[in-house]
Write a protein that holds these residues in place. Structure first.
Motif, PDB file in Angstrom:
ATOM      1  N   ARG A   1       0.693   8.566  -5.818  1.00  0.00           N
ATOM      2  CA  ARG A   1       0.198   9.769  -5.146  1.00  0.00           C
ATOM      3  C   ARG A   1       1.322  10.708  -4.729  1.00  0.00           C
ATOM      4  N   GLU A   2       2.522  10.399  -5.164  1.00  0.00           N
ATOM      5  CA  GLU A   2       3.684  11.263  -4.920  1.00  0.00           C
ATOM      6  C   GLU A   2       3.899  11.600  -3.443  1.00  0.00           C
ATOM      7  N   ILE A   3       3.708  10.616  -2.588  1.00  0.00           N
ATOM      8  CA  ILE A   3       4.026  10.803  -1.174  1.00  0.00           C
ATOM      9  C   ILE A   3       5.488  10.394  -0.990  1.00  0.00           C
ATOM     10  N   PRO A   4       6.320  11.264  -0.410  1.00  0.00           N
ATOM     11  CA  PRO A   4       7.727  10.881  -0.235  1.00  0.00           C
ATOM     12  C   PRO A   4       7.873   9.620   0.618  1.00  0.00           C
ATOM     13  N   GLU A   5       8.800   8.780   0.220  1.00  0.00           N
ATOM     14  CA  GLU A   5       8.995   7.492   0.886  1.00  0.00           C
ATOM     15  C   GLU A   5       9.323   7.675   2.369  1.00  0.00           C
ATOM     16  N   ASP A   6       9.996   8.774   2.653  1.00  0.00           N
ATOM     17  CA  ASP A   6      10.447   9.096   4.002  1.00  0.00           C
ATOM     18  C   ASP A   6       9.290   9.180   5.001  1.00  0.00           C
ATOM     19  N   TYR A   7       8.130   9.593   4.529  1.00  0.00           N
ATOM     20  CA  TYR A   7       6.982   9.784   5.422  1.00  0.00           C
ATOM     21  C   TYR A   7       6.525   8.486   6.079  1.00  0.00           C
TER      22      TYR A   7
ATOM     23  N   PHE B   1       0.837  -1.196   0.000  1.00  0.00           N
ATOM     24  CA  PHE B   1       0.000   0.000   0.000  1.00  0.00           C
ATOM     25  C   PHE B   1       0.878   1.256   0.000  1.00  0.00           C
ATOM     26  N   ALA B   2       1.923   1.244   0.820  1.00  0.00           N
ATOM     27  CA  ALA B   2       2.845   2.384   0.866  1.00  0.00           C
ATOM     28  C   ALA B   2       3.504   2.578  -0.497  1.00  0.00           C
ATOM     29  N   ASP B   3       3.909   1.477  -1.131  1.00  0.00           N
ATOM     30  CA  ASP B   3       4.534   1.570  -2.452  1.00  0.00           C
ATOM     31  C   ASP B   3       3.577   2.196  -3.464  1.00  0.00           C
ATOM     32  N   TYR B   4       2.305   1.797  -3.368  1.00  0.00           N
ATOM     33  CA  TYR B   4       1.294   2.353  -4.272  1.00  0.00           C
ATOM     34  C   TYR B   4       1.176   3.865  -4.067  1.00  0.00           C
ATOM     35  N   LEU B   5       1.129   4.299  -2.797  1.00  0.00           N
ATOM     36  CA  LEU B   5       0.982   5.735  -2.498  1.00  0.00           C
ATOM     37  C   LEU B   5       2.216   6.520  -2.924  1.00  0.00           C
ATOM     38  N   ILE B   6       3.386   5.919  -2.757  1.00  0.00           N
ATOM     39  CA  ILE B   6       4.631   6.591  -3.157  1.00  0.00           C
ATOM     40  C   ILE B   6       4.646   6.791  -4.670  1.00  0.00           C
ATOM     41  N   LYS B   7       4.228   5.740  -5.377  1.00  0.00           N
ATOM     42  CA  LYS B   7       4.318   5.745  -6.828  1.00  0.00           C
ATOM     43  C   LYS B   7       3.209   6.596  -7.465  1.00  0.00           C
TER      44      LYS B   7
END
Lengths: 259, 145
Positions: free
Chosen positions: A224-230, A216-222
Motif C-alpha cells: 500500500r506504499e505507506i512509508p515505513e517511518d509512519y 501487518f505493517a510490512d504488508y502495508l509498507i510493501k
C-alpha cells in the motif's frame, strides 16, 4: 430507478441494489446474522427471508433471502407475515440447537418467541454461528488466512490443517468482525496470539505502547506504499509531533512579524 | 471544497472547548464520542495548537484501508470513514502520520474527523477564533509534475 412495494409502502431503489439494503433503509428490523457491509452478501443465515410476489404472478408467492435478491420493478415485499415469521422461527430453532448458550441467538430467538430448541442441542456447543463473516473479511482484506472447513455438522472456521496460518498477519479483523466474539486472541505486552500464531507488535518509540503487528505493517509498507517511518510511533505521539511542529512555525512567524 | 480549517495557534488559549464540542457532536446512543480534535501543547509557554485531521489529498488512512471503508466525501471534501464497513484492523490508526485516525474505546469504533458533514462544531464553539472554518481562495496550486 425502480419502484417496489415493501409492507404496503411504495419505495424507490437503485437498480442492482439488494432488497435487504432497501428494507434496512426504511428502518424495518429484519434480522440478518451474516450481513457485513465490507463484504458481498452471502445468504448463509437465511434469517433475512422475506415474502415476495407480483400482481402478475396470479397469487403465487416466493420466499427469498433478501440480502441476495436484487430489487425488481413492481415487486411486492412482506417482511413480517405469519408465514415468514414461522420460517424464521424454524431457522432460529436450529440455531438454538447449535448455539444454545450464545447470547445473540438467545435474544433473537426470544424476539420470535423461542426460549429453547425443539431439537436436541449439540453436546459441546460453541459460539460459532457459521456466518462466515470472519473468513469473508479475511478474503476481502486479501489475506485468506482462514476458511470454512468440512461440511455438515463438522463445519467450522479454521486455518489450513488446523495449524498456525502462514498468511495471517494478525490484524484481528476476523475477531473484531465476529458477531458472537467466538474468535479469541490474546495480547500480552507486545506479543499477540491468534489462531495459535505468535506475533510481535510494533511499539511506539516514545511511549512504548504497542500498535499493530510487524507483519501487518510490512504488508502495508510493501503493498500500500505507506512509508515505513509512519509506523515508528503511535497516534498520540504523531499528534504531539504535529503540534510541536506547528507550534514552532507559529512562534517563528509571530517573531518574524514583530521584527 | 473551498472551505478549509484556518488555524491560528497564537490565538488558542487551550480551553478545549473544541474537544468538548466535538465529543458532543459525535455522541452515539446517548454517550459522548471520543473527540477528534485535540488542543495540544505547542512546545512553548502558553502556546497551544488545535490538531485535527488534515483531510490529506493522498491520504495514508485511505491507502492503508484494505476494505475501502475510508473514502473522500465529494460534498464536504472530508475523508469519511464508514463505520458499517470498518473491520477495526487499526491499519489507518497506525498509518496516519498525524495520528488523527483514532480509537474510540467506549464505542469500540475507529473514528476520525468528518468535518461534521460540512459544518464543524469545533470551529463554531471556538471563543477566540483560533479555529475557523471558512471559504478560502486558492492562491497557489500544486505545480504539475
Amino acid at each position: 430507478m425502480v419502484s417496489l412495494t415493501i409492507n404496503g409502502k411504495v419505495v424507490r431503489a437503485e437498480e442492482g441494489e439488494y432488497l435487504l439494503a432497501v428494507i434496512r433503509r426504511m428502518g424495518i428490523d429484519v434480522p440478518a446474522l451474516c450481513q457485513h457491509e465490507a463484504v458481498e452478501p452471502y445468504g448463509g443465515c437465511r434469517l433475512c427471508m422475506v415474502e415476495i410476489t407480483k400482481d402478475s404472478w396470479d397469487g403465487w408467492k416466493k420466499y427469498v433471502t433478501s440480502c441476495l435478491y436484487p430489487v425488481e420493478q413492481d415487486l411486492i415485499v412482506t417482511t413480517h407475515s405469519d408465514k415468514v415469521n414461522d420460517l424464521r422461527r424454524g431457522i432460529l430453532d436450529l440455531f438454538l440447537a447449535r448455539n444454545p448458550e450464545t447470547p445473540l441467538i438467545q435474544k433473537l430467538a426470544a424476539d420470535y418467541g423461542l426460549t429453547r430448541t425443539s431439537y436436541e442441542a449439540i453436546p459441546e456447543p460453541n459460539d460459532c454461528i457459521l456466518c462466515s463473516i470472519c473468513t469473508r473479511v479475511c478474503d476481502a482484506m486479501g489475506f485468506s488466512a482462514i476458511s470454512m472447513v468440512n461440511r455438515g455438522h463438522g463445519k467450522e472456521v479454521a486455518p489450513p490443517l488446523h495449524q498456525a496460518p502462514p498468511d495471517c498477519v494478525g490484524c484481528l479483523a476476523c475477531a473484531q468482525a465476529c458477531p458472537t466474539n467466538y474468535i479469541t486472541y490474546e495480547d500480552v505486552g507486545n506479543r499477540r496470539t491468534i489462531w495459535n500464531k505468535q506475533f510481535e507488535l510494533l511499539v511506539c518509540d516514545k511511549t512504548g505502547r504497542p500498535t499493530i503487528t510487524k507483519e501487518f505493517a510490512d504488508y502495508l509498507i510493501k503493498n500500500r506504499e505507506i512509508p515505513e517511518d509512519y509506523f515508528r510511533i503511535d497516534d498520540a505521539s504523531h499528534r504531539e509531533e504535529l503540534a510541536d511542529k506547528m507550534g514552532r512555525i507559529t512562534r517563528w512567524s509571530v517573531t518574524e512579524e514583530a521584527k | 471544497m473551498n472551505y478549509r480549517f484556518v488555524v491560528k495557534p497564537e490565538l488558542c488559549i487551550g480551553c478545549r472547548t473544541c474537544e468538548l464540542a466535538c465529543s458532543f457532536a459525535h455522541a452515539r446512543n446517548g454517550k459522548q464520542g471520543r473527540t477528534r480534535i485535540f488542543a495540544l501543547d505547542g512546545g512553548f509557554k502558553d502556546l497551544f495548537v488545535p490538531v485535527t485531521c488534515l483531510q490529506c489529498e493522498d491520504a495514508a488512512c485511505a491507502k492503508s484501508c484494505l476494505v475501502n471503508a475510508i473514502t473522500r466525501n465529494p460534498e464536504t471534501g472530508a475523508m469519511d470513514l464508514d463505520h458499517e464497513k470498518c473491520v477495526r484492523c487499526m491499519a489507518c490508526v497506525a498509518a496516519c502520520p498525524f495520528g488523527c485516525s483514532l480509537i474510540d474505546e467506549q464505542h469500540e469504533l475507529v473514528v476520525k474527523c468528518d468535518l461534521c458533514g460540512g459544518d464543524p462544531a469545533c470551529a463554531k464553539f471556538c471563543p477566540t477564533k483560533a479555529l475557523e472554518y471558512k471559504p478560502v481562495t486558492v492562491t497557489a496550486l500544486r505545480p504539475a509534475i
